[in-house]
Design a protein around this motif. Sequence first.
Motif, PDB file in Angstrom:
ATOM      1  N   ASN A   1       0.835  -1.200   0.000  1.00 57.28           N
ATOM      2  CA  ASN A   1       0.000   0.000   0.000  1.00 57.28           C
ATOM      3  C   ASN A   1       0.871   1.252   0.000  1.00 57.28           C
ATOM      4  OD1 ASN A   1      -2.670  -1.500   0.760  1.00 57.28           O
ATOM      5  ND2 ASN A   1      -1.176  -2.170   2.283  1.00 57.28           N
TER       6      ASN A   1
ATOM      7  N   SER B   1      -3.474   4.036  -2.238  1.00 55.61           N
ATOM      8  CA  SER B   1      -3.746   2.944  -3.165  1.00 55.61           C
ATOM      9  C   SER B   1      -3.196   1.619  -2.666  1.00 55.61           C
ATOM     10  CB  SER B   1      -3.110   3.247  -4.535  1.00 55.61           C
ATOM     11  OG  SER B   1      -3.617   4.454  -5.070  1.00 55.61           O
TER      12      SER B   1
ATOM     13  N   LYS C   1      -8.712   1.381  -4.811  1.00 56.78           N
ATOM     14  CA  LYS C   1      -8.718   2.839  -4.736  1.00 56.78           C
ATOM     15  C   LYS C   1      -9.849   3.425  -3.900  1.00 56.78           C
ATOM     16  CE  LYS C   1      -5.437   4.040  -7.843  1.00 56.78           C
ATOM     17  NZ  LYS C   1      -4.342   4.997  -7.568  1.00 56.78           N
TER      18      LYS C   1
ATOM     19  N   SER D   1      -9.012   6.170   2.099  1.00 61.09           N
ATOM     20  CA  SER D   1      -8.183   6.180   0.884  1.00 61.09           C
ATOM     21  C   SER D   1      -8.105   7.554   0.225  1.00 61.09           C
ATOM     22  CB  SER D   1      -8.725   5.179  -0.143  1.00 61.09           C
ATOM     23  OG  SER D   1      -9.973   5.610  -0.670  1.00 61.09           O
TER      24      SER D   1
END
Length: 311
Positions: free
Chosen positions: A136, A162, A178, A183
């Motif tokens: 990540n 992401s 996504k 996020s």
Amino acid sequence: MTRIVRFADDTGTVRTGVADDTGGIRAFPGAPLIAELLRLSMAELRALVEHTASGPAAAHERDVLPLPPLDGLMELWAAGVTYERSREARVEESTEQSVYERIYDAERPELFFKSPPWRVVTDGEPIAVRDDSELNVPEPELALVLNRHGETVGYLVADDVSSRSIEGENPLYLPQAKIYAGSAAVSSAIVPAWEIEAPDALEITMAVWRDGEAAYQAATSTAAFHRTPQGLVDHLWRSQPFPDGAVLSTGTGIVPALDFTLRAGDVVEISIEGVGTLRNPVRAHQAELDWLVRAIAEPLTRCAHRSRFPE
């Protein structure tokens, strides 16, 4: 420099206003939403901001709770593979490399929905990595604030967090890589477009702090952008209305190597020249972002989840 801000006072009342370099805030008359401001043309918005900025300060940023500057029917969208480094990273991680090679030079860009307003976090609030992803990364990006007419009326710092391992396994998993709680982060103040002289030559820096030391640092510039921002906007506006405007994150030119991943406790710091700085601590469990639901109706909920960092 003036900045357009959205904030909550100590009663939880949400307002919008114009902040100056001293931190003083002049509230817009009538307490409009950011979304209502984005129904105006660029000329109308500039006139309103300049008129409001000429009045006396009614509050100070230190005494209010800054909120993400998205509300109403606004949407946060993002673009991908708009820098050469992004193309290289996607090819490196993916089992379907040719997809990213082709999109880099294609006329039609990669655009995807990122978040509704209520799920966006701002400076000091936590971002998250998915429980089911091994790799990540943060993605520092210049975001365009667009009015309902598709005019770029301002800029934000954005982090398009992401899950590389999920997207790399199959490009069709991109929404899962996504779009999730934690996020999407943006800076808390919109810098009006008329305050930025050269948006095509802004330095972007990112550092990931771990146990007080830099675990990762890098820099790029919007001068390395492979597409024109207006070209992205033109494609986003095709075949769909944005009655309250939108924010479009324009892609990243900084992607760590495959041996780097975010960890719980990290702090991501992103700065864009002239636009601002965005700092977010990292969480590793989705349940740690459940408070976002309560914050829809009770914005002061955010206070308990916000970190403060030394300047």
